[in-house]
Write a protein that holds these residues in place. Structure first.
Motif, PDB file in Angstrom:
ATOM      1  N   VAL A  11       0.856  -1.180   0.000  1.00 40.51           N
ATOM      2  CA  VAL A  11       0.000   0.000   0.000  1.00 40.51           C
ATOM      3  C   VAL A  11       0.896   1.236   0.000  1.00 40.51           C
ATOM      4  O   VAL A  11       1.859   1.316   0.767  1.00 40.51           O
ATOM      5  N   ASN A  31      -9.686   3.158  -6.201  1.00 43.08           N
ATOM      6  CA  ASN A  31      -8.627   2.864  -7.156  1.00 43.08           C
ATOM      7  C   ASN A  31      -8.654   3.920  -8.251  1.00 43.08           C
ATOM      8  O   ASN A  31      -9.729   4.343  -8.700  1.00 43.08           O
ATOM      9  N   VAL A  32      -7.492   4.334  -8.699  1.00 42.82           N
ATOM     10  CA  VAL A  32      -7.383   5.383  -9.721  1.00 42.82           C
ATOM     11  C   VAL A  32      -8.215   5.040 -10.954  1.00 42.82           C
ATOM     12  O   VAL A  32      -8.845   5.919 -11.552  1.00 42.82           O
ATOM     13  N   ASP A  33      -8.248   3.771 -11.313  1.00 39.60           N
ATOM     14  CA  ASP A  33      -8.995   3.348 -12.514  1.00 39.60           C
ATOM     15  C   ASP A  33     -10.502   3.524 -12.363  1.00 39.60           C
ATOM     16  O   ASP A  33     -11.223   3.547 -13.363  1.00 39.60           O
ATOM     17  N   HIS A  34     -10.990   3.638 -11.127  1.00 38.83           N
ATOM     18  CA  HIS A  34     -12.427   3.767 -10.885  1.00 38.83           C
ATOM     19  C   HIS A  34     -12.816   5.155 -10.376  1.00 38.83           C
ATOM     20  O   HIS A  34     -13.969   5.380  -9.998  1.00 38.83           O
ATOM     21  N   ALA A  50      -4.024   7.184  -5.806  1.00 39.36           N
ATOM     22  CA  ALA A  50      -5.353   6.758  -5.374  1.00 39.36           C
ATOM     23  C   ALA A  50      -6.252   7.981  -5.444  1.00 39.36           C
ATOM     24  O   ALA A  50      -5.807   9.082  -5.760  1.00 39.36           O
TER      25      ALA A  50
END
Length: 126
Positions: A11, A31-34, A50
């Motif tokens: 982490v 999460n960065v992707d979400h 993040a």
């Protein structure tokens, strides 16, 4: 032989450092992707590691009351008169009473009348 994996291994240090604050305000790491445009990015040396999703306003007063109870070490109804006055001061400093019906809801949670809460607030603002 089985080895248990450390759940915090890997982490990012910024996430670890921000975790107590994020938990205290009732937010969540994303999460960065979400991440959505309304999420707050956590950027470390130019890289987004993040995002933080702030909690909805619904339930804000309950979260404030929970944090005050934790801070003061007891539930609102169980506090002494002085403790209740201190709780009102803390809630006021944190903006609780700008929320609609906050005085009524705090009075109910504290086990006192609305007039008592208004009296405590008036004493603070004198």
């Amino acid at each position: 032989m089985t080895f248990e994996r450390d759940p915090l291994a890997g982490v990012h240090p910024l996430v670890l450092a921000a975790k107590p604050l994020v938990d205290a305000v009732g937010a969540a790491f994303i999460n960065v992707d979400h991440a959505e445009p309304s999420d707050v990015p956590l950027v470390w040396e130019g890289v987004t590691v993040a995002a933080v999703r702030l909690p909805p306003l619904h339930g804000a007063l309950d979260r404030l009351i929970d944090s005050v109870e934790t801070e003061l070490g007891d539930t609102l109804p169980m506090l002494s008169r002085e403790g209740k006055q201190r709780a009102i001061r803390i809630l006021d400093e944190r903006g609780a009473f700008i929320l609609r019906r906050a005085v009524e809801d705090v009075a109910d949670a504290m086990g006192v009348s609305r007039i008592t809460v208004y009296n405590y607030l008036n004493a603070i603002h004198r």
